[in-house]
Write a protein that holds these residues in place. Structure first.
Motif, short mmCIF file in Angstrom:
data_model
loop_
_atom_site.label_atom_id
_atom_site.label_comp_id
_atom_site.label_asym_id
_atom_site.label_seq_id
_atom_site.Cartn_x
_atom_site.Cartn_y
_atom_site.Cartn_z
N LEU A 1 66.18 44.74 43.83
CA LEU A 1 65.33 43.63 44.28
C LEU A 1 63.96 44.14 44.69
N THR A 2 63.94 45.31 45.37
CA THR A 2 62.66 45.90 45.80
C THR A 2 61.82 46.23 44.58
N GLN A 3 62.50 46.78 43.55
CA GLN A 3 61.79 47.17 42.32
C GLN A 3 61.21 45.92 41.63
N LEU A 4 62.05 44.89 41.56
CA LEU A 4 61.61 43.65 40.91
C LEU A 4 60.42 43.06 41.64
N GLY A 5 60.52 43.11 42.98
CA GLY A 5 59.42 42.59 43.81
C GLY A 5 58.13 43.34 43.52
N SER A 6 58.24 44.66 43.43
CA SER A 6 57.02 45.44 43.21
C SER A 6 56.46 45.18 41.81
N VAL A 7 57.37 44.95 40.81
CA VAL A 7 56.91 44.65 39.44
C VAL A 7 56.14 43.33 39.43
N ILE A 8 56.74 42.32 40.09
CA ILE A 8 56.08 41.00 40.13
C ILE A 8 54.74 41.12 40.86
N GLY A 9 54.76 41.85 41.98
CA GLY A 9 53.53 42.05 42.75
C GLY A 9 52.46 42.70 41.87
N GLY A 10 52.88 43.74 41.13
CA GLY A 10 51.94 44.45 40.23
C GLY A 10 51.35 43.49 39.21
N LEU A 11 52.24 42.64 38.64
CA LEU A 11 51.78 41.69 37.60
C LEU A 11 50.77 40.70 38.17
N VAL A 12 51.06 40.19 39.38
CA VAL A 12 50.14 39.23 40.02
C VAL A 12 48.79 39.88 40.25
N VAL A 13 48.81 41.14 40.74
CA VAL A 13 47.54 41.87 40.99
C VAL A 13 46.79 42.02 39.66
N ALA A 14 47.55 42.43 38.61
CA ALA A 14 46.92 42.65 37.30
C ALA A 14 46.30 41.35 36.78
N TYR A 15 47.03 40.21 36.97
CA TYR A 15 46.53 38.92 36.47
C TYR A 15 45.27 38.50 37.22
N THR A 16 45.28 38.75 38.59
CA THR A 16 44.10 38.39 39.39
C THR A 16 42.89 39.21 38.96
N MET A 17 43.12 40.50 38.72
CA MET A 17 42.03 41.37 38.27
C MET A 17 41.49 40.91 36.93
N PHE A 18 42.45 40.52 36.08
CA PHE A 18 42.07 40.05 34.74
C PHE A 18 41.19 38.80 34.85
N GLN A 19 41.59 37.91 35.77
CA GLN A 19 40.86 36.66 35.99
C GLN A 19 39.47 36.96 36.54
N ASN A 20 39.42 37.92 37.51
CA ASN A 20 38.16 38.16 38.23
C ASN A 20 37.17 39.01 37.43
N TYR A 21 37.69 40.03 36.78
CA TYR A 21 36.78 41.04 36.19
C TYR A 21 36.48 40.82 34.71
N PHE A 22 37.32 40.07 34.07
CA PHE A 22 37.02 39.82 32.65
C PHE A 22 36.17 38.57 32.54
N PRO A 23 35.07 38.60 31.85
CA PRO A 23 34.29 37.38 31.70
C PRO A 23 35.10 36.32 30.93
N ARG A 24 34.75 35.03 31.22
CA ARG A 24 35.50 33.92 30.62
C ARG A 24 35.53 34.00 29.11
N GLU A 25 34.39 34.44 28.52
CA GLU A 25 34.27 34.49 27.07
C GLU A 25 35.32 35.42 26.46
N ILE A 26 35.69 36.46 27.26
CA ILE A 26 36.68 37.42 26.73
C ILE A 26 38.09 36.97 27.12
N SER A 27 38.25 36.50 28.38
CA SER A 27 39.61 36.16 28.84
C SER A 27 40.21 34.98 28.05
N ARG A 28 39.35 34.06 27.64
CA ARG A 28 39.87 32.88 26.91
C ARG A 28 40.56 33.25 25.61
N PRO A 29 39.86 33.97 24.70
CA PRO A 29 40.56 34.33 23.45
C PRO A 29 41.78 35.21 23.68
N ILE A 30 41.69 36.08 24.75
CA ILE A 30 42.87 36.95 25.01
C ILE A 30 44.07 36.06 25.36
#
Ligand code: ATP
Ligand code: MG
Length: 529
Positions: A5-34
């Motif tokens: 459960l701890t491992q799963l939690g950390s995986v989900i946490g990692g994914l959420v962080v990655a998604y937020t970074m993707f949202q924040n740091y990738f410009p809309r023009e790039i994130s949309r087609p991705i």
């Protein structure tokens, strides 16, 4: 387990962080087609297909027939599988309908030819506070069907058809049948649209079992009706519209209207009682026809007094009519017909009616029975009742012994009785309608002795017999009198003619005599000279 459960939690946490970074740091023009290609990639590997069936059609006002049919189809499955159910009373039935609750994350499985499918009922949550003329946002319900994409062909071609057909069949079975009628002053509905038909629940208790008539004839009619209702494919194969016409004729009170109710109850059809005199013209007649549903009986009662359908022949017979007038004044039925005829304002023509029964429009909808009733079959235009328009001509006549037995069973629960033989002989000699027989058999007081009811009938038939004999005697006397009167008139006329001739002859002789005298006188005078 805790470690997992701890491992799963950390995986989900990692994914959420990655998604937020993707949202924040990738410009809309790039994130949309991705995002777009990522979704496509998922769809490519995702093996399931979802189909949605919204409750309302695209216009937002009309309920989808598919949704209603699926709802009925799923009832059987949901009541046994789902844990959250919604109970409603359907508009046209009295039964409580149980459906799976919307948005309950509940799914109902179905099996079709070994293929597993999942049905769910969903609801769109209200997005914002909007004012809408259509159903409220929260009311936008829909069903979703999920299945594996490898079964796409089978599901789309066969399963959906099967669900809709089953749903419709359940709806028809559960619905309360209606009796519709048209009238001149039909007001509009809530939206101001004029309704052509107004309806009430059809609750007539008559059945073929309670209908008094010759049993062989009755069985033939029942077979004919059932055969018709099961012959959809046959009618298609012979290229005929799926409809059948019945002409019921006979004196008043012989069971014509009762038979229509029995037909509707046998086939579980709706009844459309068409009042022709209230139909403005042929166009309105066509509209009324289009507005009827399948599985229905369209009835035109007393067709002979509904329209000027016999106009041509009536004009030819005008002379004879004068003689009939006196008799008609005494006959209450004919008087009733005359009054109805006077009220006629409809512009529906015979050809309009012929097209209604047999024209191109008559084929839309299918599975329809058209019934005409009349007391005077001979008054109808042959074109109106020819086979193909009125396929079956059924005569309902005075009560025979077989018909009496049905009534005795219905009203008194007698199958045999000593008086039956006497009644049989009396009915053979006397004309009495089933309506009159039924009226005499019906107990007048609660708990009245059945024998008394039967005796009352015997007395009534005997009285009717005496009355008929007296009437017959009066009629013969009247005829004799008329004959004598006519003979006397003829003799008088002959006498007058003879006298006239004799007078003419006498005058001629006199004239001859006087000319002869003159000649003679002239001759004498000449001789003297
Ligand atoms: N054949 C029958 N079997 C059973 N009941 C009958 C029969 N004929 C008449 N009745 C009874 O008589 C009543 C009148 O019958 P019904 O209205 O069917 O007659 P009708 O032939 O339609 O008369 P009309 O020509 O005046 O319309 C019914 O309510 C029914 O109870
Ligand atoms: Mg009737």
């Amino acid at each position: 387990m805790a470690e997992m459960l701890t491992q799963l939690g950390s995986v989900i946490g990692g994914l959420v962080v990655a998604y937020t970074m993707f949202q924040n740091y990738f410009p809309r023009e790039i994130s949309r087609p991705i995002k777009y290609y990522f979704k496509k990639l998922i769809n490519f590997f995702y093996p399931y297909i979802h189909i949605t069936f919204p409750e309302f059609q695209a216009d937002g006002f009309q309920r989808s027939l598919a949704y209603a049919a699926i709802k009925r189809y799923l009832n059987a499955h949901s009541t046994t599988q789902a844990k959250h159910l919604q109970a409603t009373v359907a508009r046209d039935t009295e039964a409580v309908v149980l459906t799976m609750a919307s948005n309950s994350s509940e799914e109902v499985t179905d099996d079709f030819n070994g293929i597993k499918l999942w049905w769910a009922s969903r609801e769109t949550p209200p997005s914002s506070q909007t004012i809408s003329w259509g159903p409220r946002e929260a009311d936008k319900r829909f069903f979703t069907l999920t299945f594996h994409r490898k079964h796409r062909q089978l599901i789309c071609d066969h399963y959906l058809k099967h669900v809709l057909e089953q749903g419709k069949a359940i709806t028809i079975k559960e619905r309360r049948r209606k009796l519709f009628t048209n009238s001149k002053g039909n007001e509009g509905d809530y939206y101001g649209r004029r309704r052509l038909w107004s309806e009430v629940v059809f609750d007539h208790p008559a059945t073929f079992q309670t209908l008094a008539m010759d049993p062989v004839k009755k069985q033939d009619i029942i077979h004919d009706l059932i055969n018709f209702s099961e012959s959809k494919d046959y009618y298609k194969s012979v290229g005929k519209a799926w409809k059948r016409g019945y002409l019921l004729y006979g004196p008043p009170g012989t069971g014509k209207s009762t038979m229509i109710a029995a037909m509707a109850n046998l086939l579980e059809y709706d009844v459309y009682d068409l009042e022709l005199t209230a139909v403005k013209d042929n166009t309105e007649l066509r509209k009324l026809l289009i507005d009827t549903s399948g599985k229905s009986i369209i009835v035109i009662e007393d067709i002979d007094c509904s329209l000027e359908l016999t106009g041509q022949r009536e004009k030819n017979n005008k002379d004879g009519e004068e003689d009939k007038k006196k008799d008609e004044e005494k006959d209450p039925v004919k008087e009733k017909l005359k009054k109805m005829e006077e009220k006629k304002t409809s512009e529906v023509t015979l050809s309009g009616l012929l097209n209604f029964i047999d024209g191109l429009w008559s084929a839309c909808g299918g599975e329809r029975i058209i019934v005409f009733t009349t007391n005077y079959v001979e008054k109808l235009d042959p074109a109106l009742i020819r086979r193909g328009r009125m396929d079956q001509h059924i005569e309902l006549s005075y009560c025979g012994f077989e018909a009496f037995k049905v009534l005795a069973k219905n009203y008194l629960n007698f199958e045999e009785h000593d008086l039956f033989e006497r009644i049989r002989r009396l009915l053979e000699e006397t004309k009495m309608t089933p309506a009159d027989v039924a009226e005499n058999l019906m107990p007048k007081l609660r708990g009245e002795d059945k024998e008394r009811c039967l005796m009352r009938l015997v007395k009534a038939i005997e009285e009717a017999k005496v009355k008929a004999e007296e009437e017959e005697k009066l009629k013969t006397e009247k005829l004799e009198e008329e004959k004598k009167k006519k003979a006397a008139e003829e003799a008088e006329e002959e006498k007058k003619k003879k006298e006239g001739k004799m007078k003419e002859n006498g005058d001629a002789e006199k004239a001859n005599d006087s000319t002869n005298g003159l000649v003679k006188e002239n001759g004498v005078a000449e001789n003297c000279a």
